[in-house]
Design a protein around this motif. Structure first.
Motif, PDB file in Angstrom:
ATOM      1  N   THR A 133       0.830  -1.208   0.000  1.00 54.86           N
ATOM      2  CA  THR A 133       0.000   0.000   0.000  1.00 54.86           C
ATOM      3  C   THR A 133       0.856   1.245   0.000  1.00 54.86           C
ATOM      4  O   THR A 133       0.534   2.251  -0.654  1.00 54.86           O
ATOM      5  N   LEU A 134       1.951   1.204   0.724  1.00 57.52           N
ATOM      6  CA  LEU A 134       2.853   2.359   0.788  1.00 57.52           C
ATOM      7  C   LEU A 134       3.379   2.710  -0.605  1.00 57.52           C
ATOM      8  O   LEU A 134       3.403   3.883  -0.999  1.00 57.52           O
ATOM      9  N   LEU A 135       3.793   1.703  -1.358  1.00 56.56           N
ATOM     10  CA  LEU A 135       4.294   1.945  -2.713  1.00 56.56           C
ATOM     11  C   LEU A 135       3.204   2.511  -3.605  1.00 56.56           C
ATOM     12  O   LEU A 135       3.461   3.376  -4.457  1.00 56.56           O
ATOM     13  N   ARG A 136       1.976   2.046  -3.416  1.00 54.71           N
ATOM     14  CA  ARG A 136       0.863   2.603  -4.189  1.00 54.71           C
ATOM     15  C   ARG A 136       0.613   4.063  -3.823  1.00 54.71           C
ATOM     16  O   ARG A 136       0.352   4.893  -4.694  1.00 54.71           O
ATOM     17  N   ALA A 146       7.447   9.085   2.319  1.00 52.49           N
ATOM     18  CA  ALA A 146       7.252   7.784   2.961  1.00 52.49           C
ATOM     19  C   ALA A 146       8.500   7.430   3.749  1.00 52.49           C
ATOM     20  O   ALA A 146       9.612   7.820   3.385  1.00 52.49           O
ATOM     21  N   LEU A 147       8.300   6.691   4.830  1.00 51.08           N
ATOM     22  CA  LEU A 147       9.390   6.125   5.612  1.00 51.08           C
ATOM     23  C   LEU A 147       9.288   4.610   5.487  1.00 51.08           C
ATOM     24  O   LEU A 147       8.263   4.024   5.845  1.00 51.08           O
ATOM     25  N   MET A 148      10.344   3.979   4.983  1.00 48.90           N
ATOM     26  CA  MET A 148      10.267   2.550   4.703  1.00 48.90           C
ATOM     27  C   MET A 148      11.662   1.950   4.639  1.00 48.90           C
ATOM     28  O   MET A 148      12.664   2.664   4.691  1.00 48.90           O
ATOM     29  N   GLN A 156       9.765   4.718  -9.902  1.00 51.69           N
ATOM     30  CA  GLN A 156      10.427   6.016 -10.069  1.00 51.69           C
ATOM     31  C   GLN A 156      10.413   6.748  -8.734  1.00 51.69           C
ATOM     32  O   GLN A 156       9.593   7.627  -8.480  1.00 51.69           O
ATOM     33  N   LEU A 157      11.370   6.372  -7.875  1.00 53.16           N
ATOM     34  CA  LEU A 157      11.423   6.897  -6.520  1.00 53.16           C
ATOM     35  C   LEU A 157      12.825   7.396  -6.194  1.00 53.16           C
ATOM     36  O   LEU A 157      13.815   6.874  -6.701  1.00 53.16           O
TER      37      LEU A 157
END
Length: 307
Positions: A133-136, A146-148, A156-157
């Motif tokens: 969900t975080l990637l979405r 985001a913290l991950m 593309q991050l």
């Protein structure tokens, strides 16, 4: 030029999100006829239907999907404008949305509390979600930051490491291996293994570690939350892998213990992540600077309190 109003785009988004005119009207505090009229006017301006009926439900047409994507772009641009103006006012306002992996929730809450003390007028939203969900959230531009753990390739991050994230094997205090030293990995794998779901970063790290040593990865039980893993391990259902940052309280109270397994802890890092090319709002920029400068010290202070 098509003269579409922002209100019409807002209503389009609400109807698409709610899946009905009646629920959208409740969400927007409008009458249903008013919502229907605005959608009809928008369809007349575009000269194409935006919704079609499927039984009792409605769904977007192809033109509706195109219009909805454009509405999202317009909304984000206006939010960017709002954030830029907030910067001129010294962050007296603005909105910040951050998504964090569930394993990061402990220190993410502390970081957010510090941010709120420094910028009390910023409206903040902290979403604790799983990795998928975080990637979405990032790819769909739902979240500013985001913290991950290590972000996967193919997205593309942009990612900046800001703190170590040691992964450890935990067990109940009375587990037969709790007092052993230098436990071989083969011996550990004889125990029931409780792990996160396949999309989880911690599970991926453990799976890679085991398979690199040409050993079979055979988890006994899968959990979609770290709290569930901790409860399962405490109940004696097996051993599990978690971030050391998530079990400080349980280690202090004696509810759990960390096993001394060869090759552990696994060395990973926490990352501050955003979409490539995203223009950070003043609020998001301030939060990013806070994470990069204060993240490790805040976690160290928290561990000192629980130690």
């Amino acid at each position: 030029m098509i003269r579409i109003t922002f209100r019409q785009l807002e209503i389009l988004q609400a109807v698409a999100d709610c899946g009905s005119f009646s629920r959208a009207s409740e969400k927007l505090h409008l009458t249903q006829p008013a919502v229907s009229m605005q959608i009809k006017q928008l369809e007349n301006l575009l000269d194409m239907p935006l919704f079609e009926h499927a039984g009792k439900k409605i769904r977007l047409t192809e033109a509706g999907n195109v219009a909805l994507r454009s509405a999202g772009i317009v909304t984000r641009e206006l939010n960017d404008l709002e954030q830029s103006l907030a910067n001129l006012k010294g962050l007296r306002g603005g909105v910040l949305t951050v998504s964090v992996a569930s394993t990061a929730s402990v220190f993410a809450a502390r970081l957010m509390a510090l941010f709120r003390r420094q910028f009390p007028d910023v409206e903040v939203s902290l979403n604790v979600v799983n990795r998928e969900t975080l990637l979405r959230h990032l790819t769909e531009n739902v979240s500013d930051l985001a913290l991950m753990g290590t972000p996967p390739e193919g997205y593309q991050l942009s990612a900046q490491p800001f703190m170590d994230n040691p992964l450890v094997i935990i067990a109940a205090p009375d587990h037969p291996l709790a007092r052993k030293r230098a436990i071989p990995l083969k011996r550990l794998l004889e125990e029931p293994l409780v792990v996160r779901e396949p999309a989880s970063g911690t599970r991926g790290a453990l799976e890679n570690f085991i398979r690199e040593r040409q050993l079979p990865f055979k988890p006994t039980m899968e959990m979609n939350k770290n709290e569930a893993i901790k409860h399962a391990v405490e109940a004696g259902l097996g051993v599990g892998l978690v971030s050391l940052h998530t079990v400080q309280a349980e280690l202090t109270s004696g509810q759990l213990s960390v096993l001394d397994v060869e090759g552990f802890p696994l060395k990973r890092q926490w990352f501050l992540v955003q979409r490539d090319g995203k223009r950070l709002s003043p609020a998001a920029q301030a939060f990013a600077e806070l994470v990069l400068s204060k993240g490790p010290s805040i976690m160290a202070a928290a561990e000192t309190k629980t130690g």
